[in-house]
Scaffold this active site. Structure first.
Site, PDB file in Angstrom:
ATOM      1  N   ASP A   1       0.967  -1.117   0.086  1.00 44.02           N
ATOM      2  CA  ASP A   1      -0.135  -0.073  -0.086  1.00 44.02           C
ATOM      3  C   ASP A   1       0.780   1.451  -0.194  1.00 44.02           C
ATOM      4  O   ASP A   1       2.032   1.265   0.219  1.00 44.02           O
ATOM      5  CB  ASP A   1      -1.127   0.013   1.123  1.00 44.02           C
ATOM      6  CG  ASP A   1      -0.395  -0.290   2.394  1.00 44.02           C
ATOM      7  OD1 ASP A   1       0.975  -0.596   2.634  1.00 44.02           O
ATOM      8  OD2 ASP A   1      -1.188  -1.124   3.489  1.00 44.02           O
TER       9      ASP A   1
ATOM     10  N   HIS B   1      -7.294  -6.028  10.211  1.00 42.34           N
ATOM     11  CA  HIS B   1      -6.998  -5.508   8.812  1.00 42.34           C
ATOM     12  C   HIS B   1      -5.447  -5.918   8.271  1.00 42.34           C
ATOM     13  O   HIS B   1      -4.587  -6.249   9.097  1.00 42.34           O
ATOM     14  CB  HIS B   1      -7.037  -4.056   8.445  1.00 42.34           C
ATOM     15  CG  HIS B   1      -5.861  -2.965   9.145  1.00 42.34           C
ATOM     16  ND1 HIS B   1      -5.785  -2.042   9.876  1.00 42.34           N
ATOM     17  CD2 HIS B   1      -4.444  -3.485   9.366  1.00 42.34           C
ATOM     18  CE1 HIS B   1      -4.844  -1.634  10.368  1.00 42.34           C
ATOM     19  NE2 HIS B   1      -3.809  -2.370   9.911  1.00 42.34           N
TER      20      HIS B   1
ATOM     21  N   GLU C   1      -9.858  -2.690   5.656  1.00 43.72           N
ATOM     22  CA  GLU C   1     -10.539  -2.455   6.762  1.00 43.72           C
ATOM     23  C   GLU C   1     -11.703  -3.634   7.170  1.00 43.72           C
ATOM     24  O   GLU C   1     -12.107  -4.050   6.013  1.00 43.72           O
ATOM     25  CB  GLU C   1     -10.934  -1.327   7.266  1.00 43.72           C
ATOM     26  CG  GLU C   1      -9.674  -0.271   7.275  1.00 43.72           C
ATOM     27  CD  GLU C   1      -8.885  -0.269   8.280  1.00 43.72           C
ATOM     28  OE1 GLU C   1      -9.136  -1.211   9.299  1.00 43.72           O
ATOM     29  OE2 GLU C   1      -7.755   0.397   8.202  1.00 43.72           O
TER      30      GLU C   1
ATOM     31  N   ASN D   1      -7.540  -4.473  14.253  1.00 41.92           N
ATOM     32  CA  ASN D   1      -8.904  -4.758  13.966  1.00 41.92           C
ATOM     33  C   ASN D   1      -9.001  -5.948  12.821  1.00 41.92           C
ATOM     34  O   ASN D   1     -10.119  -6.096  12.350  1.00 41.92           O
ATOM     35  CB  ASN D   1      -9.866  -3.648  13.571  1.00 41.92           C
ATOM     36  CG  ASN D   1      -9.144  -2.938  12.232  1.00 41.92           C
ATOM     37  OD1 ASN D   1      -8.066  -3.298  11.684  1.00 41.92           O
ATOM     38  ND2 ASN D   1      -9.652  -1.909  11.610  1.00 41.92           N
TER      39      ASN D   1
HETATM   40  C1  F6R Z   1       1.750  -2.125   6.104  1.00 37.27           C
HETATM   41  C2  F6R Z   1       0.071  -2.417   6.212  1.00 37.27           C
HETATM   42  C3  F6R Z   1      -0.531  -2.718   7.674  1.00 37.27           C
HETATM   43  C4  F6R Z   1       0.221  -3.267   8.695  1.00 37.27           C
HETATM   44  C5  F6R Z   1      -0.713  -3.264  10.016  1.00 37.27           C
HETATM   45  C6  F6R Z   1       0.205  -3.808  11.336  1.00 37.27           C
HETATM   46  O1  F6R Z   1       1.753  -2.059   4.804  1.00 37.27           O
HETATM   47  O2  F6R Z   1      -0.382  -2.547   5.191  1.00 37.27           O
HETATM   48  O3  F6R Z   1      -1.757  -3.478   7.362  1.00 37.27           O
HETATM   49  O4  F6R Z   1       0.824  -4.282   8.362  1.00 37.27           O
HETATM   50  O5  F6R Z   1      -1.421  -2.235  10.303  1.00 37.27           O
HETATM   51  O6  F6R Z   1       0.983  -2.764  11.706  1.00 37.27           O
HETATM   52  P1  F6R Z   1       2.362  -3.045  12.878  1.00 37.27           P
HETATM   53  O7  F6R Z   1       3.255  -3.761  12.411  1.00 37.27           O
HETATM   54  O8  F6R Z   1       2.696  -1.347  12.687  1.00 37.27           O
HETATM   55  O9  F6R Z   1       1.573  -3.199  13.932  1.00 37.27           O
END
Ligand code: F6R
Length: 247
Positions: free
Chosen positions: A69, A140, A145, A138
């Site tokens: 992303d 995602h 989401e 959550n």
């Molecule tokens: C990152 C992404 C997000 C993260 C997720 C967990 O490119 O797309 O989905 O992987 O938010 O983030 P952390 O590792 O910071 O807990």
């Protein structure tokens, strides 16, 4: 069908185990396509990969990367852009050919065009050999989401108020936080040949259990991974603390 969970002692152990799996992929297929993630969890794995590269144990010269992303509206040289993150943590520290590192184009104004072009890139590469994922609180994955349809490819998402507030700490003010992002969809993620999920910390324990031992539902986007044929989860003891008796 293969679904494995590796229990790591702590974050360092998790990072080493995840880096081992990524480096095995690069060694077995030097011209592989790696799907990469940003966020805090993979940072240790990237650091470990850089260390092995510096020792001469890894060669990224033929590797292609596609990231999950990117924020819409942030240029690559903005410190909060995901390109900047990848460059800081991996690209600039290895011999990866930067012309073969791909993220959605955050500066493309037309969301349809940005998403169509990113899908085309992924398809033209023949798909992703190994996709690295983090897990949101959550459930995602990428910016997908809860409630997202499972059949989506790369698309533009409106960030939730919660995400905007959570990201505010990285920006000068709330108005500087991007309102939208381009993300690979669940369908894109599910078409990767192999998936590696990294999860760390006690705060992720409830969602880890729900995602991988609960029912498969769009309310928990990561739960779809239970239906993928080749998933490896590397989680530390804290993240697995709600899974006693299950792993
Ligand atoms: C990152 C992404 C997000 C993260 C997720 C967990 O490119 O797309 O989905 O992987 O938010 O983030 P952390 O590792 O910071 O807990």
């Amino acid at each position: 069908m293969s679904f494995r969970i590796y229990k790591a002692k702590d974050y360092n152990d998790l990072s080493r185990k995840a880096a081992n799996i990524i480096s095995a992929q690069v060694i077995m297929k030097p011209n592989c396509v790696l799907g990469l993630a940003t966020g805090s969890t993979p940072i240790g794995a990237y650091r470990q990969l850089v260390e092995w590269y510096n020792k001469g144990d890894l060669d990224f010269s033929e590797v292609t990367t596609v990231n999950l992303d990117e924020y819409r509206g942030l240029p690559r040289d903005n410190e909060q852009s995901y390109y900047y993150f990848m460059n800081e943590n991996l690209f600039s520290k290895t011999n990866i050919d930067k012309s073969r590192t791909f993220l959605p184009d955050g500066m493309e104004e037309d969301p349809d065009k940005a998403c169509r072009e990113y899908n085309q890139i992924i398809h033209s590469l023949g798909g992703v050999d190994l996709q690295l994922l983090g897990l949101g609180h959550n459930g995602h994955i990428g910016f997908n989401e809860p409630g997202i349809a499972f059949e989506t490819e790369t698309h533009c998402v409106n960030l939730t108020e919660r995400t905007i507030k959570a990201n505010m700490r990285f920006f000068l003010s709330e108005k500087d936080v991007p309102r939208q992002a381009y993300t690979m969809g669940i369908k894109t993620i599910m078409s990767a040949h192999k998936i590696l999920v990294v999860v760390s910390g006690e705060d992720k324990a409830p969602i880890l259990r729900e995602a991988f031992f609960g029912s498969v539902t769009p309310a928990v986007p990561a739960s779809i991974l239970q239906l993928h044929g080749d998933v490896t989860v590397v989680a530390d003891e804290a993240a697995l603390s709600a899974c006693e008796g299950l792993v």
